[in-house]
Design a protein around this motif. Sequence first.
Motif, PDB file in Angstrom:
ATOM      1  N   VAL A 163     -36.425  27.278  13.999  1.00 37.50           N
ATOM      2  CA  VAL A 163     -37.607  26.354  13.399  1.00 37.50           C
ATOM      3  C   VAL A 163     -37.465  25.284  14.162  1.00 37.50           C
ATOM      4  O   VAL A 163     -38.204  24.375  14.594  1.00 37.50           O
ATOM      5  CB  VAL A 163     -37.672  26.129  12.011  1.00 37.50           C
ATOM      6  N   ALA A 164     -36.396  24.904  15.126  1.00 32.22           N
ATOM      7  CA  ALA A 164     -35.926  23.894  15.865  1.00 32.22           C
ATOM      8  C   ALA A 164     -34.777  24.027  16.555  1.00 32.22           C
ATOM      9  O   ALA A 164     -33.744  24.888  16.094  1.00 32.22           O
ATOM     10  CB  ALA A 164     -35.855  22.566  14.790  1.00 32.22           C
ATOM     11  N   ALA A 165     -34.629  23.480  17.808  1.00 31.14           N
ATOM     12  CA  ALA A 165     -33.597  23.499  18.836  1.00 31.14           C
ATOM     13  C   ALA A 165     -33.591  22.127  19.487  1.00 31.14           C
ATOM     14  O   ALA A 165     -34.477  21.466  19.597  1.00 31.14           O
ATOM     15  CB  ALA A 165     -33.616  24.630  19.563  1.00 31.14           C
ATOM     16  N   GLY A 166     -32.286  21.914  19.897  1.00 30.02           N
ATOM     17  CA  GLY A 166     -32.145  20.877  20.766  1.00 30.02           C
ATOM     18  C   GLY A 166     -30.775  20.762  21.418  1.00 30.02           C
ATOM     19  O   GLY A 166     -29.589  21.282  21.105  1.00 30.02           O
ATOM     20  N   TYR A 167     -30.652  19.452  22.046  1.00 24.91           N
ATOM     21  CA  TYR A 167     -29.285  19.326  22.685  1.00 24.91           C
ATOM     22  C   TYR A 167     -29.073  17.811  22.648  1.00 24.91           C
ATOM     23  O   TYR A 167     -30.132  16.916  22.723  1.00 24.91           O
ATOM     24  CB  TYR A 167     -29.027  19.985  23.913  1.00 24.91           C
ATOM     25  N   CYS A 168     -27.849  17.217  22.805  1.00 25.05           N
ATOM     26  CA  CYS A 168     -27.421  15.767  23.198  1.00 25.05           C
ATOM     27  C   CYS A 168     -26.576  15.843  24.156  1.00 25.05           C
ATOM     28  O   CYS A 168     -25.525  16.623  24.035  1.00 25.05           O
ATOM     29  CB  CYS A 168     -26.783  15.258  21.864  1.00 25.05           C
ATOM     30  N   MET A 169     -26.954  15.023  25.298  1.00 27.93           N
ATOM     31  CA  MET A 169     -26.135  15.091  26.257  1.00 27.93           C
ATOM     32  C   MET A 169     -25.285  13.696  26.421  1.00 27.93           C
ATOM     33  O   MET A 169     -26.044  12.486  26.209  1.00 27.93           O
ATOM     34  CB  MET A 169     -27.003  15.259  27.805  1.00 27.93           C
ATOM     35  N   TYR A 170     -23.977  13.910  26.274  1.00 23.96           N
ATOM     36  CA  TYR A 170     -23.142  12.724  26.713  1.00 23.96           C
ATOM     37  C   TYR A 170     -22.978  12.253  28.111  1.00 23.96           C
ATOM     38  O   TYR A 170     -22.011  13.006  28.652  1.00 23.96           O
ATOM     39  CB  TYR A 170     -22.000  12.815  25.893  1.00 23.96           C
ATOM     40  N   GLY A 171     -23.881  11.521  28.713  1.00 21.41           N
ATOM     41  CA  GLY A 171     -23.644  11.433  30.156  1.00 21.41           C
ATOM     42  C   GLY A 171     -23.747   9.851  30.549  1.00 21.41           C
ATOM     43  O   GLY A 171     -23.251   9.148  29.731  1.00 21.41           O
ATOM     44  N   SER A 172     -24.568   9.586  31.564  1.00 17.48           N
ATOM     45  CA  SER A 172     -24.493   8.220  32.162  1.00 17.48           C
ATOM     46  C   SER A 172     -25.330   7.370  30.668  1.00 17.48           C
ATOM     47  O   SER A 172     -25.312   6.108  30.616  1.00 17.48           O
ATOM     48  CB  SER A 172     -25.208   7.692  33.275  1.00 17.48           C
ATOM     49  N   SER A 173     -26.055   8.099  30.252  1.00 21.83           N
ATOM     50  CA  SER A 173     -26.771   7.604  28.923  1.00 21.83           C
ATOM     51  C   SER A 173     -26.515   8.930  27.762  1.00 21.83           C
ATOM     52  O   SER A 173     -26.220   9.949  28.229  1.00 21.83           O
ATOM     53  CB  SER A 173     -28.222   7.144  28.987  1.00 21.83           C
ATOM     54  N   CYS A 174     -26.736   8.483  26.584  1.00 16.80           N
ATOM     55  CA  CYS A 174     -26.965   9.478  25.328  1.00 16.80           C
ATOM     56  C   CYS A 174     -28.363  10.059  25.006  1.00 16.80           C
ATOM     57  O   CYS A 174     -28.902   9.135  24.668  1.00 16.80           O
ATOM     58  CB  CYS A 174     -25.952   8.927  24.304  1.00 16.80           C
TER      59      CYS A 174
END
Length: 340
Positions: A163-174
């Motif tokens: 029903v949902a999916a995602g990611y969080c990238m911890y890089g030069s910005s979050c």
Amino acid sequence: MDHAADAYRTDLMTITRFVLNEQSKYPESRGDFSILLSHIVLGCKFVCSAVNKAGLAKLIGLAGETNVQGEEQKKLDVLSNEVFVKALVSSGRTCILVSEEDEKATFVEKSNRGRYCVVFDPLDGSSNIDCGVSIGTIFGIYIVKDGGEPALDDVLQPGKNMVAAGYCMYGSSCTLVISTGGGVNGFTLDPSLGEFILTHPDIKIPKKGKIYSVNEGNAKNWDGPTTKYVEKCKFPKDGSSPKSLRYIGSMVADVHRTLLYGGIFLYPADKKSPNGKLRVLYEVFPMSFLMEQAGGQAFTGKQRALDLLPSDIHERSPIFLGSYDDVEEIKALYAAEESM
Ligand code: AFP
């Protein structure tokens, strides 16, 4: 003075506001999903802060444990897993959790149980931690099937049932990128506010890209279609320019770039790893869900990735995902081999 622009800058669309707006479209909604998401967001903020402080706080280094796949766990992996498990359980909205770091699924106690099953990789790309390269959290969400006790079958569902999916990238910005099935939206953490702000509304992947992304060190062991495809990227025979190669080795970072700039990300099968490397539930499915929602495609070499029915929570699958036309090309090469 541009007052219109000022109004835009002061009218911030936070992720909470965005989700509540979405929720208001469904009068029957009890707000469970919004609560669950707020706990995921909290986990992402915590991990972002820990990643940023890692070098200073001497968090980097081995914790002396190994995970299910026999890889050495770093302290940040352990910490991230703990944070997400606790945040998800305490939301009171989950019933089953599957984490890359835990061999077995976690069944939430009855008293604290909700309708959602969350599959996640709390810190993907951990071999990149020590050199400060972008890493990320990946998650997918299912709803428990009706009736009876929650069981493993509730998470062993095809990715198309998420029903949902995602990611969080911890890089030069979050950056938090999420889809609940009605397109893809990206939010960037404003550290001074501690809020994720909508910065990438309605992300659409370019129909065709100029970049391919793969670990070419495995080329010796690839199958025919993958070898032919990468050869085509480098030496096109139709007069087009060769594609550029970009490979970070963190799926979140490689997929994020693919989503924004277009192109293809592949982690194919090879003779040594006939099922590829990436895990179906918490790597292949969430990223495939996002790609399709953004107008791209995701293919396993045999079928649409989201149609796969996993039989094990840590199962792996080859994956080719990205711009619609680029994935179409690899599909044609596999179809041609099949018909030989
Ligand atoms: P690590 O967590 O061990 O760094 O693995 C990262 C990952 O699961 C995924 O994020 C990458 O796309 C892929 O593996 C990279 O694998 P290779 O190092 O074999 O290219």
